[in-house]
Design a protein around this motif. Structure first.
Motif: not given
Length: 661
Positions: A337-343, A643-655
């Motif tokens: 059900x796509x639950x408890x998949x991501x950290x 954590x949501x902010x981390x993924x956004x920050x990570x994407x910006x950093x890679x870009x």
């Protein structure tokens, strides 16, 4: 180098060198010594040394917090000065000294000695923690990632096996063996001390077989120095626009690659910021939950009574049993059900489950207080008076209250601590006045009886037991027959009781009476249950009557099982997920630093408990449980946002990196 093989299908394809087995044995025994001491620590501080519940909680969590902060200093010593092997040797002596002090200071009751012993032991146990784990990994042949994974799986199992055995055994040693004041804390602390001495010798004996990796500069030291240099240069140059971030001011002393690694590590640390709140709840198993258990019924069978400290041993077994359940059942099922998949979802779920465990603990505390009738109002003391005179309707005046007390009746009053005057009058007897001293948060009481001079008086006082121990005594108020003590028999063992309270093992006892004028005869039975306080009273007809002064503990310790199961599930969701997240998202140069930060979050959690128990000491235990449940839910919401902010920050950093390239 010799290799050993585990039997069975699970590890039959993996051979482990002898040093690995030495480290695994060392870890089982060392964890036994630590958890053996830690397991009985709260009860030792509370029931033996006399600290109240709040002060016990503060001292306990200061000890646990220090034991999770000192690994940082141990790692610095190992990486920069002594190396891992010699750090274990040198700091291990400090560890052993702490054990010895705890044992010796328990012989003669005092306050300062145990506090010093706790501090030294926390420094020693934490000081070797990081070195032993890493040193064990050094013994695994390089290039075999599968063997390393299986080894650390065994290492984690060894920790929990040692913890379970210790938390089950040492409460028996301190309670069921009598050496000091009816118990044996010197043995409860002494056995873990001896076990550590054994494992210390085992560790040293394996030196010739070890692979000793040369020391290297601590990443934590390098990371800290990089931040210091960047701030120093930033303040010195005062040019905000020179670089995109303050950390970049650490150039040219540090390379841009290392600075980028530091940036990534800092982002992970921000994600870890709310996790101390989770550990604040988790580590209360050994403090607040153990102190809650002391008011509960631990009777398992007629001949065995579970100690309050033993219930926490179930956590170690649950961890071993539930990790495969999560890996092979819970995660795959919810994954559909796509639950408890991501950290993200697992960490948030851990906060919710931890909150549920403390909500259950709070409701259990409500029912526990109701069942025990030991909740004190703002007055702070209770007085129980029992009228044991058969032919007297008693007029009492207590603290300006007038009370009529029938024969064999009782009255329970809430009063302020201090001196209380009790006036007693009955037809045919003289007016008597008795002064009683009431203690705060204690229930005091006594029997009203008549003597040969036709006077009435209060015979003796009793206090409700603060734990699951029972207290039984023999009273002969009017002395119609000359019987001063009774013989109780159970399982071919004899016990004698007199007018002083005695604590007996749980079970049904046969009672035998004797006197100079009569041969010994069976005069009754008594069922001794946990927490029961009562008196066996002889009547003029030579019959024995048992009067329950306080009811036994009615709620069983096993009612704590739901909260233990939930907090263990929360640990699996939080601990394993956060470690995996930190390891996968951190740069290679920062992976060991993440382990240090992880330990600091546990330290922070214990400091939160110290603050709440110290500053919020006026809170009831029920309110405190619900407060922690609320705090961890708030922390979960914050962690989800971070954590949501981390993924956004990570994407910006890679870009940005791609644009620079």
């Amino acid at each position: 180098m010799k290799f050993f093989r585990l039997s069975g299908n699970l590890f039959e394809n993996f051979k482990f060198p002898l040093p690995c087995w030495i480290i695994l044995i060392h870890e089982v025994l060392e964890r036994f010594s630590f958890y053996g001491m830690k397991g009985i620590l709260a009860i030792y501080l509370n029931l033996y040394l006399g600290f109240n519940d709040n002060h016990t909680t503060v001292l306990y969590h200061l000890f646990v917090g220090l034991s999770y902060l000192s690994p940082i200093f141990g790692a610095i010593i190992a990486d920069n000065y002594l190396g891992r092997f010699y750090t274990v040797i040198v700091v291990g002596l400090v560890y052993l000294l702490g054990h010895v002090l705890m044992t010796l200071t328990a012989i003669q009751k005092n306050i300062l000695g145990p506090l010093i012993g706790m501090s030294i032991l926390a420094i020693g146990s934490g000081g070797i923690k990081s070195s032993v784990a890493a040193f064990g990994g050094d013994q695994v042949p390089t290039g075999n990632d599968m063997m390393i994974e299986k080894y650390f799986s065994l290492f984690y199992t060894a920790i929990n096996l040692g913890a379970f055995a210790a938390q089950f055994v040492t409460p028996i040693l301190r309670k069921d063996i009598s050496c000091v004041d009816g118990q044996c804390y010197p043995l409860g602390f002494g056995v873990p001390a001896f076990i550590f001495l054994v494992t210390y010798i085992i560790f040293i004996s394996g030196k010739r077989t070890y692979t000793i990796v040369p020391r290297s500069k601590s990443v934590l030291s390098k990371f800290s120095h990089c931040i210091y240099v960047s701030i120093r240069n930033y303040i010195k140059e005062k040019k905000i626009s020179k670089y995109k971030s303050i950390l970049e001011y650490a150039q040219p002393e540090y390379s841009m690659k290392f600075i980028d690694d530091c940036k990534k590590a800092l982002r992970i640390m921000i994600v870890f910021a709310p996790i101390p709140v989770f550990w604040a709840l988790y580590d209360q198993q050994g403090s607040r939950w153990t102190l809650q258990a002391k008011y509960m019924n631990g009777k398992i069978v007629n001949s065995y009574n579970m100690k309050p400290e033993q219930i926490q041993s179930i956590n170690a077994l649950l961890i071993i049993g539930l990790i495969p359940v999560f890996d092979f059942i819970i995660y795959p099922f919810f994954g559909k059900f796509n639950i408890l998949v991501k950290p993200t979802s697992r960490l948030v779920a851990s906060y919710i489950v931890a909150a549920l465990s403390f909500i259950i603990a709070g409701f259990l505390q409500i029912y526990l207080i109701r069942g025990q009738n030991i909740e004190f109002n703002t007055a702070g003391s209770k007085l129980l008076i029992i009228n044991s005179i058969n032919d007297c309707k008693l007029n009492l005046t207590i603290d300006n209250r007038r009370i009529m007390l029938a024969s064999n009746g009782s009255v329970n009053l809430d009063l302020n601590p201090g001196l209380v005057q009790v006036s007693m009058k009955c037809v045919g007897y003289q007016l008597q006045v008795k002064n009683l001293t009431l203690s705060q948060y204690k229930m005091t009481g006594g029997y009203i009886y008549k003597d040969n001079n036709a006077r009435i008086d209060i015979k003796s006082y009793f206090v409700k037991s603060p734990d699951s121990q029972n207290h039984i005594r023999f009273l002969n108020p009017n002395d119609p027959v000359n019987i001063e003590m009774l013989r109780l028999a159970k399982d071919h063992k004899n016990f004698t009781i007199d007018s002083n309270y005695s604590s007996l093992d749980v079970g049904v006892y046969e009672i035998y009476c004797s006197s100079p004028n009569y041969n010994e005869y069976k005069c009754g039975n008594v069922d001794v249950t946990p927490g029961l306080v009562g008196s066996l009273m002889m009547t003029s007809e030579r019959k024995l009557h048992f009067w329950k002064e306080f009811e036994p503990n009615l709620i069983h310790m096993l009612w704590q099982m739901p909260q233990y199961i939930l907090i263990t599930c929360a640990e699996i969701l939080c601990s394993i997920t956060s470690l995996s997240f930190a390891y996968s998202e951190s740069p290679d140069s920062m992976k060991s630093l993440m382990q240090a930060i992880y330990l600091i979050t546990i330290f922070g959690g214990n400091i939160i408990v110290v603050f709440v128990a110290g500053v919020g000491s006026k809170l009831t235990q029920t309110t405190e449980f619900f407060l922690f449940a609320t705090l961890v839910l708030i922390a979960g919401c914050i962690n989800w946002i971070l954590i949501r902010g981390f993924w956004i920050s990570k994407d910006n950093f890679v870009e940005n990196q791609n644009m620079d390239n």
